[in-house]
Every structure is written in structure tokens, then in C-alpha cells.
Design a protein around this motif. Sequence first.
Motif, mmCIF file in Angstrom:
data_model
loop_
_atom_site.group_PDB
_atom_site.id
_atom_site.type_symbol
_atom_site.label_atom_id
_atom_site.label_comp_id
_atom_site.label_asym_id
_atom_site.label_seq_id
_atom_site.Cartn_x
_atom_site.Cartn_y
_atom_site.Cartn_z
ATOM 1 N N PRO A 116 41.838 41.873 17.590
ATOM 2 C CA PRO A 116 42.190 41.991 19.021
ATOM 3 C C PRO A 116 43.290 43.019 19.291
ATOM 4 N N VAL A 117 44.267 43.129 18.396
ATOM 5 C CA VAL A 117 45.329 44.117 18.598
ATOM 6 C C VAL A 117 44.757 45.532 18.505
ATOM 7 N N THR A 118 43.839 45.766 17.573
ATOM 8 C CA THR A 118 43.210 47.091 17.450
ATOM 9 C C THR A 118 42.399 47.427 18.692
ATOM 10 N N VAL A 119 41.621 46.461 19.183
ATOM 11 C CA VAL A 119 40.815 46.694 20.387
ATOM 12 C C VAL A 119 41.716 47.008 21.582
ATOM 13 N N ALA A 120 42.778 46.236 21.745
ATOM 14 C CA ALA A 120 43.704 46.484 22.856
ATOM 15 C C ALA A 120 44.360 47.850 22.726
ATOM 16 N N GLY A 121 44.749 48.204 21.512
ATOM 17 C CA GLY A 121 45.362 49.514 21.287
ATOM 18 C C GLY A 121 44.416 50.653 21.621
ATOM 19 N N TYR A 122 43.140 50.497 21.251
ATOM 20 C CA TYR A 122 42.168 51.555 21.527
ATOM 21 C C TYR A 122 41.907 51.698 23.025
ATOM 22 N N LEU A 123 41.879 50.589 23.743
ATOM 23 C CA LEU A 123 41.705 50.653 25.198
ATOM 24 C C LEU A 123 42.880 51.373 25.855
ATOM 25 N N VAL A 124 44.075 51.093 25.371
ATOM 26 C CA VAL A 124 45.258 51.803 25.881
ATOM 27 C C VAL A 124 45.133 53.304 25.589
ATOM 28 N N TYR A 125 44.659 53.621 24.404
ATOM 29 C CA TYR A 125 44.482 55.028 24.025
ATOM 30 C C TYR A 125 43.478 55.733 24.941
ATOM 31 N N LEU A 126 42.330 55.086 25.192
ATOM 32 C CA LEU A 126 41.322 55.692 26.066
ATOM 33 C C LEU A 126 41.860 55.910 27.476
ATOM 34 N N ALA A 127 42.592 54.916 27.981
ATOM 35 C CA ALA A 127 43.182 55.057 29.313
ATOM 36 C C ALA A 127 44.171 56.221 29.350
ATOM 37 N N THR A 128 44.911 56.391 28.265
ATOM 38 C CA THR A 128 45.907 57.461 28.201
ATOM 39 C C THR A 128 45.253 58.836 28.215
ATOM 40 N N ILE A 129 44.211 59.022 27.398
ATOM 41 C CA ILE A 129 43.608 60.366 27.351
ATOM 42 C C ILE A 129 42.827 60.674 28.628
ATOM 43 N N LEU A 130 42.331 59.634 29.305
ATOM 44 C CA LEU A 130 41.722 59.871 30.616
ATOM 45 C C LEU A 130 42.790 60.326 31.602
ATOM 46 N N GLY A 131 43.938 59.645 31.581
ATOM 47 C CA GLY A 131 45.026 60.017 32.476
ATOM 48 C C GLY A 131 45.545 61.420 32.232
ATOM 49 N N LEU A 132 45.392 61.893 30.999
ATOM 50 C CA LEU A 132 45.819 63.258 30.658
ATOM 51 C C LEU A 132 44.747 64.301 30.986
ATOM 52 N N ARG A 133 43.631 63.845 31.573
ATOM 53 C CA ARG A 133 42.554 64.722 32.047
ATOM 54 C C ARG A 133 41.987 65.569 30.901
ATOM 55 N N THR A 134 41.430 64.891 29.917
ATOM 56 C CA THR A 134 40.843 65.581 28.758
ATOM 57 C C THR A 134 39.317 65.673 28.827
ATOM 58 N N VAL A 135 38.705 65.145 29.901
ATOM 59 C CA VAL A 135 37.245 65.187 30.028
ATOM 60 C C VAL A 135 36.804 66.615 30.348
ATOM 61 N N GLU A 136 35.710 67.051 29.709
ATOM 62 C CA GLU A 136 35.177 68.392 29.937
ATOM 63 C C GLU A 136 33.770 68.307 30.513
ATOM 64 N N VAL A 137 33.308 69.408 31.092
ATOM 65 C CA VAL A 137 31.992 69.452 31.742
ATOM 66 C C VAL A 137 30.893 69.056 30.764
ATOM 67 N N GLU A 138 31.051 69.475 29.495
ATOM 68 C CA GLU A 138 30.034 69.172 28.485
ATOM 69 C C GLU A 138 29.863 67.668 28.275
ATOM 70 N N ASP A 139 30.917 66.901 28.472
ATOM 71 C CA ASP A 139 30.819 65.447 28.334
ATOM 72 C C ASP A 139 29.894 64.858 29.402
ATOM 73 N N ILE A 140 30.013 65.363 30.620
ATOM 74 C CA ILE A 140 29.145 64.888 31.702
ATOM 75 C C ILE A 140 27.701 65.306 31.437
ATOM 76 N N GLU A 141 27.516 66.540 30.965
ATOM 77 C CA GLU A 141 26.163 67.022 30.650
ATOM 78 C C GLU A 141 25.530 66.190 29.545
ATOM 79 N N LEU A 142 26.332 65.786 28.590
ATOM 80 C CA LEU A 142 25.826 64.938 27.513
ATOM 81 C C LEU A 142 25.334 63.610 28.063
ATOM 82 N N LEU A 143 26.103 63.012 28.963
ATOM 83 C CA LEU A 143 25.688 61.747 29.568
ATOM 84 C C LEU A 143 24.410 61.917 30.388
ATOM 85 N N ASP A 144 24.263 63.084 31.051
ATOM 86 C CA ASP A 144 23.013 63.375 31.769
ATOM 87 C C ASP A 144 21.824 63.333 30.815
#
Length: 511
Positions: A459-487
Amino acid sequence: MDETGKALQKVARGMGIVLAGTVISMLLTFLSRAIIARHFDRYQYGSFTLTLTVLSIAVTISLLGLQSGLPREISRNLKGKREEVPALITTGLLMAVTASLIMTAVTLYMAPHIAPLLNDRYLGETLRLAAPALPFMVMTALLVAVSRGYGRVRENLYYRNVLPPLLFLIILVTGLLTGAGFTFVFLAYVLSQVLSSALLVRESLSLGFLPRRPILDWRIARELFLFSLPLMLTGILDYVMGWTDSLMLGYYFDPDTVGLYNGAAPIARLLPLFLNSMGFLYMPIATAFFTNGDIDGLRKLYRTTTRWVFILTFPVFLFVFAFPESAINLFFGSKYTDAATALRILSAGFMFHVMMGLNGMSLIAVGEPRANMTGNIFASAANVALNVLLILVYGIEGAAVATSVSYVTANLYRTWWLHRKTGIHPFGRNYIKVLAPGLGLTVAMTAMGVRDNLLTAIPVTVAGYLVYLATILGLRTVEVEDIELLDAIESKTGVKLGPVKRLLSRFLSDE
């Protein structure tokens, strides 16, 4: 969508298939190792590890580097000299199979001489039992390489990732349930390789990859050998980097110590799982970019895949590094938890390898295989020297330091040479914003000293990873290629990903 976006989608689709196969393969292999480790004593498990280590080195020599060189040459010839492909395939296969038969004879002859060097009372017999698997392992690897040259991943999934470890597990468990002893383990291993190889030969003939009549072209053989020789030497040096620790622990101590160490080493080797899966289709696509002179496309491909791989690998690293005893106990049991410090050291080295991305495959794609070999020479020399200096003083922890330093050395050299040749490196601004929070979180969680047991570790690892994902989203690291991949995933699977795409679109990078 530009060519880089299409290439990234192709790599990602291939990665999904290869990743599934690799995960299944690793789970089956882990299960088999865990059964052997728990059913037999630590000495016998160490002896099993030493046997497969020696056998793997023999396979690497037998392949002559063709498992990497052949797909590249097939991919190139399919575009311009398609009529040469049958001769290319059968010439490569004849070269490798001949080498494997020679190495089988050498292994059988050397087995009783290797055993006393590694202080192993079983090794003389187990090597002789396992050696007949060698030609079949080489045949499987080469036929998978051929299918890779055609841009296919199915053969790798079925005949390399799934079938051999599955057959080994079934035969192993069946034998142990009927009271079979330690030597049966190696007979089961050989039989699993023979059956897998035979089925793949049959499949390759039906697909038309193998001509009905072999063609040996000496000009092609010479060209293949000259191109693939550095790749063979690189492969041997990879094994020096990866397995010298086990061999030297056997030399200085005994298989019991090797067994303890290999309660940690296989777990650390899980970390490049996503990296290796991404790489299966990366090299032919990277080669096409370089051949067409599209260095910018190659740079974008390299940086994006490196970023994806780090993000996917990070939760596994966080768990293993922060909670090493829990990781070992989960797979191998409490009698191996004394290797916790060694696991932490090894995981740091392998994670550095992941952080630097597919630099080795990029060097092959741009026609610089010798740079990989040179980097591995430096790394292997450091590995051997540090093992000699540290093992007698620090035991398995010294071996772990030697291996980790060798991986850091090799990756620094490869990345430097790739940048020198092409101007490409992985450290774009977005990647720095992905790396920094992850490394900071790892240090913070380790320093907190959370109790190392599964009830708290997961549970501590899962919580830590969720915090990490929220942090890198807040730092605006998403690129256009990521959206194209999801398409692409949405159109291929029918799964509606609109909410995810809309969420990620809010955090697009300004780069």
C-alpha cells in the motif's frame, strides 16, 4: 500525424504484445526458480544457477551476434534486395547452428574441468545433462530474429517467451510430484527447449520464412560475420557484466552463496522488463529513421520511449529499493532475505540502465555496433576488477556493487557515443521533470524507514506512485505523442479513453 507519431504507435503496439510475452515468461521463469529454490537446498539452487549461467554464455557465443545483426539485414534487404533474403536467412542459420554444435562439444568436454573451479560438486554432471539444449536454444533465438526482421512479434511471444518456460514448468512440476531428484531439473530443461524449437521450425516453414532447400552464400556469410562479430562480443561482455558476480562467488565461496545472491539478482533483472519489451520493435524503426536521414525523428523516438519506460518501471523500482526484504520474501522465501542489501544495490544499477533508455539499440540502428562493444569492454573490466577487490571483503554486497558499477559505466559510454555520433541524448526538459520527482520520492521513502513487510510495503508503494503520477502531471510533462498513442489504443481495442485523453490534454507540455 507525423512519421514519428506513427512510429511511436507501432512501437507501442509491438511493446504491448512483447510486454505480455515477457511478463508471462518472467512469471513462469520466476515460478520455476522459486519451486527449485524452495524444493531443494540453497546449494543446489546455486548449482542450478551456475549451470544455466555457463550454458547461456555458450549460447551467446554460438549465436555469433546474429540475433541482432540478422533482423537489421533482413529489414534492409526487404526494401531493396528482396531476392537475397532466403539466402541471408539460411546462411545465418547454418552459421549459428554449426557454431552451436561446436560449443556443445566444448561444453561437454570442459564440464568436469569447470566444476572444481566453481567449487560445485554437481556442476560436472549438470552441465553435461544441460548441454544438449544448446543447439535448440540457438535455433529458436535465430528463427525469432528472422520473424523480427519481418516486423513480426508473434513468434517471439509464443515460441520464446511462453512455450519454453511453460513446458519447463509443467515437466518440472510433474517430475517433482512423482519423486524425481535434482538431476531431473536439467532433463526437463532440455526437453522443453527441444519441443519449443521443433514447433517453431514447423511454424517457420509454413510461413515461408525458411526455404525448403538451404542456401549457403559465402559472400553473405562474410558480410554477416563482419557486421555481427562486434554484436557477439558485445553479447559475451553483457554476460560478463551480468553473470561474473555469480561465477566469482562460486569461485571464492560455494554454490550456497551463489544461491543466496540469486535470491536478489533475478528480482533486480526484472527492472528492464519494459525497456526490453519496447526495444523489440524499436531497432528496425530507428534504423529506418536513420537510413532516411531523419535524425530529428530518431531523437523524438528515443526520448519518448525512454520517458515511457521510466514511468512504467518506476513503481517496481520503488517497491524493490524501499522494501527489499518484502520483495525477496514474496518470490523466494525467508531463507533468502539476507540478500536484501545486495538487492537494493543491484536495483539501483539496473534502474540507471533503464533511465538511459535504448542507447545500445540506437547505436546498432545508426551503424555503430562497435561502440556498444567498446562500452562493454570498459564495463566488463570494471566488473571483474571490482569483483576481485570486493567479494572477499564484502561478499554478495561486493558482487552487487561490481555489477551495478559495470552497468553504469556501459550506459554512460553508450549515451556519450550516441550523442557524439548523432547529437541525440535522452535528457530533454520533460524527462528531467519526470526523473527528479521519482528519485526524490525514492530517497524520501527509504529514509522514512517504513517497516519492511508486505502488509505495509504494497500500500505504501501504491500511494507513493500515485503521488508521483500527480506530481509529473502537475509539472506538465504530457506530450502530443501520448494523446496520439491513446487514440491508437482506442481505435484498436474499442475501449473508450475519452476521459483519460481529456485529463491528459490539460497537462500538455509547453515544449
